[in-house]
Design an enzyme around this catalytic site. Sequence first.
Site, PDB file in Angstrom:
ATOM      1  N   ASP A  56       0.828  -1.210   0.000  1.00 38.04           N
ATOM      2  CA  ASP A  56       0.000   0.000   0.000  1.00 38.04           C
ATOM      3  C   ASP A  56       0.859   1.255   0.000  1.00 38.04           C
ATOM      4  O   ASP A  56       1.957   1.268   0.572  1.00 38.04           O
ATOM      5  CB  ASP A  56      -0.887   0.050   1.254  1.00 38.04           C
ATOM      6  CG  ASP A  56      -2.005  -0.971   1.225  1.00 38.04           C
ATOM      7  OD1 ASP A  56      -2.225  -1.576   0.167  1.00 38.04           O
ATOM      8  OD2 ASP A  56      -2.658  -1.155   2.262  1.00 38.04           O
ATOM      9  N   ARG A  57       0.335   2.300  -0.576  1.00 37.29           N
ATOM     10  CA  ARG A  57       1.031   3.598  -0.573  1.00 37.29           C
ATOM     11  C   ARG A  57       1.402   4.027   0.835  1.00 37.29           C
ATOM     12  O   ARG A  57       2.507   4.503   1.085  1.00 37.29           O
ATOM     13  CB  ARG A  57       0.139   4.660  -1.227  1.00 37.29           C
ATOM     14  CG  ARG A  57       0.681   6.088  -1.108  1.00 37.29           C
ATOM     15  CD  ARG A  57      -0.216   7.080  -1.838  1.00 37.29           C
ATOM     16  NE  ARG A  57       0.224   8.443  -1.596  1.00 37.29           N
ATOM     17  CZ  ARG A  57      -0.399   9.313  -0.814  1.00 37.29           C
ATOM     18  NH1 ARG A  57      -1.514   8.959  -0.189  1.00 37.29           N
ATOM     19  NH2 ARG A  57       0.059  10.534  -0.652  1.00 37.29           N
TER      20      ARG A  57
END
Length: 230
Positions: A56-57
């Site tokens: 995930d970012r």
Amino acid sequence: MHIEILFEDDFILIVNKPNNLLIHNSYYARNIKEPTLLDLLLEQFNHNYFPVHRLDRKTSGVILLAKQKENVSIFQELFNSNLIEKTYLGIVRGFLNDSIKIESPVKNPDTKIYKNAETFCKPLLTKSLDIAVKPFETSRYSLVTLQPSTGRMHQLRIHMNKISHPIVGDYKYGDRFHNRMFEDNFNCKNLFLHAYTLKLTHPITNKTIKIEADLPKDWYTIFTNFDWKL
């Protein structure tokens, strides 16, 4: 931004991804115009790399990239066959006293169909603070390890929310009151989810590789204030 290299050979590059950095551009993050991990690596090494798995970012930590596009599927097969050991660290709301296997299905964002997902969660440390967080007069936290055996989008964040122990700093699935407390008292705004270790047998060289990614600085702020040590 300089990207920390954790391991490199003729076939792969393993790096420590900072918080809030996309791996590459995607439809889901089409409104984010900042440089991606692949952009920064291209600038740093003048070479294109090919991510083998997702992160995930907002999540920091270990990510594996192939140097040649034709090798991506070889390494992806290790993930698909559950032959890679991945361990994450998370700081979550509340006291988690016992290990737990979470098996709630997670919805695929494209098909909207729920798919099986499995996460093993183990508590390491706890901390109680005399800081009120609505609706309680005190606040309690746990440091946990998380080991997913499936790789659904946002799986760990969804699973921890599902058992009422959301990850601190999660503004999508978490608790806004605890997130705000960490901001106001510790100046920590990032998601406390870190891909800590990765272990695999290299499918080309047959060497065993175990990588550990150092924690972002926010973690050391909290460890100092909570008197925690790994």
